[in-house]
Design an enzyme around this catalytic site. Sequence first.
Site, short mmCIF file in Angstrom:
data_model
loop_
_atom_site.label_atom_id
_atom_site.label_comp_id
_atom_site.label_asym_id
_atom_site.label_seq_id
_atom_site.Cartn_x
_atom_site.Cartn_y
_atom_site.Cartn_z
CG HIS A 61 36.30 33.11 42.59
ND1 HIS A 61 37.35 33.68 43.29
CD2 HIS A 61 35.33 34.07 42.55
CE1 HIS A 61 37.03 34.92 43.65
NE2 HIS A 61 35.82 35.18 43.21
CG HIS A 63 32.89 36.30 41.09
ND1 HIS A 63 32.67 36.15 42.45
CD2 HIS A 63 31.75 35.88 40.48
CE1 HIS A 63 31.45 35.67 42.65
NE2 HIS A 63 30.88 35.51 41.48
CG ASP A 65 36.64 40.55 41.82
OD1 ASP A 65 36.01 39.60 41.34
OD2 ASP A 65 36.75 40.74 43.05
CG HIS A 66 39.18 37.03 41.92
ND1 HIS A 66 40.05 36.81 42.96
CD2 HIS A 66 38.12 37.68 42.44
CE1 HIS A 66 39.52 37.31 44.08
NE2 HIS A 66 38.36 37.83 43.79
CG HIS A 139 32.79 33.12 46.87
ND1 HIS A 139 32.34 34.13 47.69
CD2 HIS A 139 33.05 33.71 45.65
CE1 HIS A 139 32.35 35.27 47.03
NE2 HIS A 139 32.76 35.04 45.79
CG ASP A 207 36.39 36.27 46.53
OD1 ASP A 207 35.46 36.95 46.08
OD2 ASP A 207 37.58 36.64 46.53
CG HIS A 266 38.97 40.00 48.22
ND1 HIS A 266 37.64 40.08 48.53
CD2 HIS A 266 39.03 39.72 46.91
CE1 HIS A 266 36.91 39.86 47.45
NE2 HIS A 266 37.75 39.62 46.44
#
Length: 303
Positions: A61, A63, A65-66, A139, A207, A266
């Site tokens: 996805h 976000h 942090d990814h 998520h 997530d 995670h």
Amino acid sequence: MFKIALLGTGGTMPLPNRALTAMIGSCNGKMILIDCGEGTQVQLKKIGWGLKNIDIICFTHYHPDHIVGLPGLLSTIGNSERTEPMTIIGPKGLHEIIKGLMVIVPYLPYKLNLIEIPEEGLNSFCHGRYCISSIYVDHSVTCAAYSIGVKRNRIFDPQKAVKNNIPVEFWNKLQKGNTVNLEGKTITPDMVLGDERKGLKVCYCTDSRPTLGLVDFVQDSDLFICEGMYGDNDNLEKALKNKHMLFSEAAHIAKEGKVKELWLTHFSPALNNPEEYIDVAKEIFDNTVVGKELMKKELKFSK
């Protein structure tokens, strides 16, 4: 053989002792990366497998942090003189995300092939020995889980080759998967190769809340890498609110999916010592491991 390494195990933000969650896999020197938060290329340097041969990058996805480590990584790979195309796979919205990120990397010496996961999920995109599929999970934003299959080479069958009257000089080419023409007739590898053999399967999910589809998706995986944002079952309300999983929920998926091994990853920044809660998962699924920075494993084909 399929080599797997966890580049990091942190969710939300990097910590001094915990890099952001990402996974790298390597088979015959060709690599596949899942997720690329800030600092991912530093972890790739630490693992020492190189960068130039990353052929596929998958995003769960979008976000930060990814994904925000992508422009720097692509730039570094470009500086390594790569010219072969690279494939990037991600949920819907991929084209807009990549367009935005690439503003700061306006030129690359190689082409990016973008594959946006359709509504029904991605069904077996194959590249070399990799076959990748995905499903959408649950998520706070659109998010996907991935299954990476590694195909096993079929055994050459000389009796089939003789039966099909194929000259010896073509055997090697056919064994390598190439088609040849013989006196106007097309000769395919199937005419000299044995039956398909069981390959390897690695599944990856971060997530998400548990979903019924996820159990079927990870079925019989050799390795299931799954988020364990919270270790304590008392954090269920928080997990429901933020659409993440408990250790125990990941373990239930592993058990019901009959996977061989579960790696938890995670972790919440507030979860200082995930090992404290390992028994919560192991009581449900014994072959559970708490993921650590740069943890590696070699998966081998069964005999």
